[in-house]
Design an enzyme around this catalytic site. Structure first.
Site: not given
Length: 407
Positions: A102, A231, A306, A402
């Site tokens: 990004e 998760k 993870d 951006h």
């Protein structure tokens, strides 16, 4: 006996002599991965040569980190900082490694680090620690549920003995029962030291469950009953914590806010209230923040965590207020940051390099201190990201930044 070539292996798979997942039984892992690339490229007409460029030991990761290996994926790694951290697990200047695709993210966090550094640095502390696993048991009814709850509370030392027999590092901290009809969930919480500890907690809990089934009328239905909760977005993690609960804060002088961020403490505080608090509440969000997931995900990828646990790691609350002296106080509280510096993806060479940048590779002395220091670094990274984005909104520079950086 000569090593079979990738082409030989691919031919044997096509002929039905070998199964796709059996290649490592007949050749080294690099040759097996190359054979799979040949087969998959043939089936999909994809160019898989770039996947063959990787720095890890394919034999080491096979069966430990990955199955049916094709190769590796590269993600650009940038660095933000340095930023001074006053941490409970260690203090000093740190560079923060971030793996992301990004554009503008590293620049934004780097700007936040620069502002925090100009304010004298950030403070970070791990306030609670413990990896959880919550099996669900079936009982006959509420009376039997009550009996099981009482038994668990009375026999926690026996459960600890059973659980800790499976590990030389883990320690059972407590077991909290929850009753829903004829279901009893027992939320086991462990100190897993420098390991993230999910596998450790699962194996240890399995041993404790055997004791519960042997000594009570309860029947284990599932080793994970989703009250862990792993998760998945869950309020229990926001309230009770999971992994490490960590808080970072800084007080930024008014002149630094005005000169470097081109806005005011009042503007940042108002945006935080209306956006991160009110807006998130209206949305029914569990996290009350601007983009903590960005910092958590980028540092998770860089350091071998993870990546699916970004779900819990971004469960954070950002606060901002003007102090009595007119300065800006800003904080980020991450309730359930599940990180480790040993095991899992942390042993891969590029991830090890990022951990070495932070000075936390491997086990800490005392045990658990490296994982604590990693958690503190991620929290400060998130703080820098929140500060920078809130300021960009306050100065109305978000879209131009951006555009300039390719997003």
């Amino acid at each position: 006996m000569s090593q079979p070539t990738p082409a030989d292996l691919a031919t044997r798979v096509r002929d039905g002599d070998l199964r796709f997942h059996e290649l490592e039984d007949h050749a080294d892992a690099d040759a097996a991965a190359a054979a799979r690339r040949l087969l998959v490229a043939e089936a999909t007409d994809a160019d898989l040569d770039p996947l063959g460029e990787y720095a890890f030991d394919a034999d080491a990761v096979h069966g430990s980190n990955i199955e049916n290996t094709l190769g590796g994926v590269q993600v650009p790694v940038g660095v933000a900082g340095p930023v001074t951290i006053d941490g409970g697990a260690g203090s000093g200047e740190r560079y923060l490694p971030l793996a992301t695709t990004e554009g503008a993210l590293v620049a934004s966090i780097n700007r936040g680090c620069s502002v925090i550094e100009g304010a004298g640095g950030a403070t970070a502390r791990v306030t609670k620690s413990g990896m959880t696993r919550a099996p669900v048991f079936r009982v006959a009814g509420v009376a039997e549920a009550e009996a099981l709850v009482d038994w668990v509370r009375d026999h926690e030392p026996a459960l600890a003995e059973a659980a800790e027999s499976t590990t030389s590092h883990g320690e059972l901290l407590d077991v909290t029962p929850y009753v829903v009809g004829n279901n009893v969930f027992c939320r086991f919480r462990y100190d897993t030291k420098d390991a993230m500890g999910m596998n450790m907690a699962t194996i240890a809990t399995r041993e404790a469950c055997d004791v519960i089934e042997a000594e009570t009328d309860a029947s284990l239905v599932a080793l994970s009953g989703n009250l862990c909760s792993d998760k998945k977005p869950a309020a229990i993690n926001a309230v009770e914590g999971r992994g490490r609960s960590v808080v970072a804060d800084a007080t930024v002088p008014r002149e630094v806010v005005e000169d470097r961020l081109h806005t005011t403490p009042e503007a940042i505080a108002e945006i935080n209230t209306r956006k991160n608090l009110v807006g998130s509440a209206k949305a029914g969000a569990l996290g009350f923040n601007a983009h903590v997931a960005n910092a958590v995900a980028a540092m998770f990828l860089a350091t071998g965590q993870d990546e699916a646990q970004v779900v819990e790691g971004a469960n954070a609350i950002t606060t901002a207020e003007t102090t009595a002296d007119g300065d800006l106080y800003v904080s980020v509280s991450l309730a359930s940051l599940e990180v480790g510096t040993v095991g899992g993806g942390t042993k891969l060479p590029t991830q090890q390099a990022s951990l070495e940048i932070l000075g936390v590779a491997g086990g800490g002395d005392p045990a658990g201190s490296n994982a604590d220091a990693l958690a503190e670094s991620i929290a400060v990274c998130a703080l820098a990201g929140e500060l920078s984005l809130l300021a960009a909104l306050g100065s109305r520079h978000l879209s131009s930044a951006h555009e300039e950086l390719g997003r």
